[in-house]
Write an enzyme that holds these catalytic residues in place. Structure first.
Site, PDB file in Angstrom:
ATOM      1  N   LYS A 177       2.359  -0.174  12.276  1.00 40.36           N
ATOM      2  CA  LYS A 177       2.708  -0.840  11.015  1.00 40.36           C
ATOM      3  C   LYS A 177       4.213  -0.782  10.825  1.00 40.36           C
ATOM      4  CE  LYS A 177       1.519  -0.117   6.172  1.00 40.36           C
ATOM      5  NZ  LYS A 177       0.411   0.391   5.359  1.00 40.36           N
ATOM      6  N   GLY A 215       0.933  -7.140   5.325  1.00 33.96           N
ATOM      7  CA  GLY A 215       0.886  -6.492   4.021  1.00 33.96           C
ATOM      8  C   GLY A 215       2.200  -6.746   3.321  1.00 33.96           C
ATOM      9  N   SER A 216       2.341  -6.184   2.118  1.00 39.82           N
ATOM     10  CA  SER A 216       3.595  -6.433   1.413  1.00 39.82           C
ATOM     11  C   SER A 216       4.765  -5.681   2.047  1.00 39.82           C
ATOM     12  CB  SER A 216       3.448  -6.074  -0.058  1.00 39.82           C
ATOM     13  OG  SER A 216       2.850  -4.809  -0.162  1.00 39.82           O
ATOM     14  N   GLY A 233      -2.447  -7.927  11.044  1.00 36.73           N
ATOM     15  CA  GLY A 233      -2.485  -7.992   9.581  1.00 36.73           C
ATOM     16  C   GLY A 233      -1.104  -8.098   8.976  1.00 36.73           C
ATOM     17  N   ASP A 274      -4.541   3.526  -4.453  1.00 34.09           N
ATOM     18  CA  ASP A 274      -4.505   2.155  -3.947  1.00 34.09           C
ATOM     19  C   ASP A 274      -5.815   1.788  -3.244  1.00 34.09           C
ATOM     20  OD1 ASP A 274      -3.341  -0.319  -3.604  1.00 34.09           O
ATOM     21  OD2 ASP A 274      -2.197   0.241  -1.825  1.00 34.09           O
ATOM     22  N   GLY A 287       5.151  -5.186   5.373  1.00 32.55           N
ATOM     23  CA  GLY A 287       5.494  -5.692   6.698  1.00 32.55           C
ATOM     24  C   GLY A 287       4.255  -6.092   7.472  1.00 32.55           C
ATOM     25  N   VAL A 288       4.408  -6.073   8.785  1.00 34.43           N
ATOM     26  CA  VAL A 288       3.349  -6.588   9.654  1.00 34.43           C
ATOM     27  C   VAL A 288       2.655  -5.425  10.354  1.00 34.43           C
ATOM     28  CG1 VAL A 288       2.944  -8.146  11.612  1.00 34.43           C
ATOM     29  CG2 VAL A 288       4.792  -8.616  10.011  1.00 34.43           C
ATOM     30  N   VAL A 289       1.366  -5.582  10.627  1.00 36.80           N
ATOM     31  CA  VAL A 289       0.640  -4.579  11.406  1.00 36.80           C
ATOM     32  C   VAL A 289       0.276  -5.206  12.762  1.00 36.80           C
ATOM     33  CG1 VAL A 289      -1.377  -3.054  11.475  1.00 36.80           C
ATOM     34  CG2 VAL A 289      -0.290  -3.563   9.283  1.00 36.80           C
TER      35      VAL A 289
HETATM   36  P1  ATP Z   1      -0.352  -3.825   0.665  1.00 33.23           P
HETATM   37  O1  ATP Z   1       0.841  -4.016   1.527  1.00 33.23           O
HETATM   38  O2  ATP Z   1      -0.291  -4.547  -0.628  1.00 33.23           O
HETATM   39  O3  ATP Z   1      -0.724  -2.381   0.503  1.00 33.23           O
HETATM   40  P2  ATP Z   1      -2.337  -4.108   2.718  1.00 33.23           P
HETATM   41  O4  ATP Z   1      -3.025  -2.786   2.559  1.00 33.23           O
HETATM   42  O5  ATP Z   1      -3.196  -5.264   3.137  1.00 33.23           O
HETATM   43  O6  ATP Z   1      -1.598  -4.520   1.404  1.00 33.23           O
HETATM   44  P3  ATP Z   1      -1.025  -3.101   5.060  1.00 33.23           P
HETATM   45  O7  ATP Z   1      -1.501  -1.704   4.827  1.00 33.23           O
HETATM   46  O8  ATP Z   1       0.351  -3.301   5.588  1.00 33.23           O
HETATM   47  O9  ATP Z   1      -1.127  -3.958   3.749  1.00 33.23           O
HETATM   48  O10 ATP Z   1      -2.068  -3.768   6.065  1.00 33.23           O
HETATM   49  C1  ATP Z   1      -2.084  -5.145   6.313  1.00 33.23           C
HETATM   50  C2  ATP Z   1      -3.405  -5.506   6.978  1.00 33.23           C
HETATM   51  O11 ATP Z   1      -3.409  -4.995   8.311  1.00 33.23           O
HETATM   52  C3  ATP Z   1      -4.626  -4.883   6.288  1.00 33.23           C
HETATM   53  O12 ATP Z   1      -5.136  -5.701   5.297  1.00 33.23           O
HETATM   54  C4  ATP Z   1      -5.591  -4.685   7.441  1.00 33.23           C
HETATM   55  O13 ATP Z   1      -6.364  -5.848   7.605  1.00 33.23           O
HETATM   56  C5  ATP Z   1      -4.680  -4.505   8.651  1.00 33.23           C
HETATM   57  N1  ATP Z   1      -4.549  -3.097   9.026  1.00 33.23           N
HETATM   58  C6  ATP Z   1      -3.806  -2.150   8.410  1.00 33.23           C
HETATM   59  N2  ATP Z   1      -3.900  -0.968   9.030  1.00 33.23           N
HETATM   60  C7  ATP Z   1      -4.731  -1.148  10.090  1.00 33.23           C
HETATM   61  C8  ATP Z   1      -5.259  -0.294  11.119  1.00 33.23           C
HETATM   62  N3  ATP Z   1      -4.945   0.985  11.189  1.00 33.23           N
HETATM   63  N4  ATP Z   1      -6.116  -0.842  12.004  1.00 33.23           N
HETATM   64  C9  ATP Z   1      -6.455  -2.139  11.932  1.00 33.23           C
HETATM   65  N5  ATP Z   1      -6.008  -2.996  10.992  1.00 33.23           N
HETATM   66  C10 ATP Z   1      -5.155  -2.512  10.067  1.00 33.23           C
HETATM   67 MG    MG Z   2      -3.084  -1.143   3.609  1.00 34.09          MG
END
Ligand code: ATP
Ligand code: MG
Length: 339
Positions: free
Chosen positions: A90, A70-71, A68, A187, A73-75
């Site tokens: 993350k 997000g804003s 994934g 959020d 970074g990368v997961v």
């Molecule tokens: P923002 O950065 O605006 O809060 P976000 O919630 O999508 O947005 P992240 O929390 O960095 O950003 O997560 C990015 C993506 O990674 C998520 O949309 C989700 O699909 C995936 N992800 C996050 N945490 C997990 C996790 N624990 N297990 C599996 N996938 C995850």
């Molecule tokens: Mg998130």
């Protein structure tokens, strides 16, 4: 799986980032949040106020595929080698102010959150200017996947009993945050409602942390995330538990209709105008939805925060009670939709 051990970290800082609500010392070894007295180093976290340290040896973590973006970074999917446990990793770029704020909040989740409806956080470490937060891997991903997979289907996009399977654990998680931790999530959005391979739904990312100083900052920093914010938050009045209920209602609405209720508002100003002009979104009483669900959602989506139901009230609502003791094959439905 990650056993605490004491850490010795270099406390001499190279520079300090002073902020109104947060001060962080950063050096090549790690960073220290002065206000919450917590340090993240190359081998884990030490919380000086509670005396607890969580050791994590980065060499024991094998990083896999990106799951994934997000804003912040990368997961990644990853594996904790000694315990052979799959985790999510993350990465958070700490050189951005808002990211550090988000991180501070993420770290609070390491304290003593034990609730089956919240994604577990295992620890974090510092590596080359990036903090890596280890958490429970939610293999299926977020409810955004469901929204995307069902896009274009006629209303109701999702059967009510399936909605219940998502709504109930999220309400239980929120109730835990509100009642036990006296914390507002701030959020709630489809990306933060995660699902694991057992079909369990959990809340992640316990908030964007705290109130922002002014609405200009709000516009600049959170384009893309203001969308699920409640009217009182957008209008800068006090923001508390009912704000989460509003966001929760919007997410349910989006799951049912296949479309985000304020999809036409593409800028922050348009959102403000729409909220001022229009009544909150509601489900039509045209037989497509049960009267109980119509009422349930209207209890979430009240413009006046005080008029919104609490988590407890929603958990006891007749729509929720309808499914008590009923077996619903959520995982089977999920596989059918996502595979
Ligand atoms: P923002 O950065 O605006 O809060 P976000 O919630 O999508 O947005 P992240 O929390 O960095 O950003 O997560 C990015 C993506 O990674 C998520 O949309 C989700 O699909 C995936 N992800 C996050 N945490 C997990 C996790 N624990 N297990 C599996 N996938 C995850
Ligand atoms: Mg998130």
């Amino acid at each position: 799986m990650f056993r605490p051990r004491n850490l010795q970290l270099d406390s001499e800082s190279e520079h300090t980032m002073e902020e109104d609500s947060l001060s962080v010392d950063v050096n090549t070894e790690g960073l220290r949040f002065r206000k919450i007295d917590l340090e993240i180093g190359k081998e884990g976290i030490t919380n000086y106020s509670t005396g607890v340290s969580l050791a994590l040896n980065p060499a024991e973590i094998e990083t896999g595929q990106v799951i994934g973006h997000g804003s912040s970074g990368v997961v990644f999917a990853a594996r904790h080698i000694p315990s052979d446990t799959l985790i999510a990793l993350k990465s958070i770029n700490i050189y951005e102010r808002d990211r550090r704020k988000q991180l501070e909040n993420d770290l609070k989740a390491l304290d003593d959150f034990s609730c089956p409806y919240l994604v577990s956080y295992y620890g974090a470490f510092f590596s080359e200017g990036v903090v890596k937060v280890c958490m429970e891997l939610m293999e299926v991903g977020s409810t955004r996947r469901i929204v995307n997979a069902l896009a274009g289907r006629p209303e109701p996009v999702l059967p009510e009993e399936i909605l219940y399977c998502i709504a109930k654990p999220i309400l239980l998680g929120l109730n835990y945050l509100h009642r036990e931790k006296h914390m507002v999530h701030r959020d709630i959005k489809p990306e933060n409602l995660l699902i694991n391979s057992k079909g369990q739904v959990k809340l992640s990312d316990f908030g964007i942390c705290r109130e922002l100083a002014n609405s200009a900052a709000l516009c600049n920093s959170f384009v893309g995330t203001f969308t699920y914010m409640s009217p009182e938050r957008i209008f800068r009045s006090s923001y508390a538990y009912p704000g989460d209920i509003w966001s929760f209602g919007l997410v349910l609405m989006e799951l049912l209709k296949g479309e985000y209720p304020y999809s036409k508002a593409s800028t922050f100003l348009e959102m403000v105008e729409t909220l001022q002009r229009e009544p909150p979104p509601f489900l039509p009483s045209n037989g497509l939805y049960s009267p109980e669900l119509v009422d349930f959602l209207s209890r979430c989506l009240q413009a006046v925060p005080e008029q919104r139901a609490s988590c407890e009230e929603l958990l006891n609502h007749p729509w929720m009670q309808r499914y008590k003791g009923v077996h619903i094959d959520f995982l089977g439905w999920l596989k059918g939709v996502l595979l």
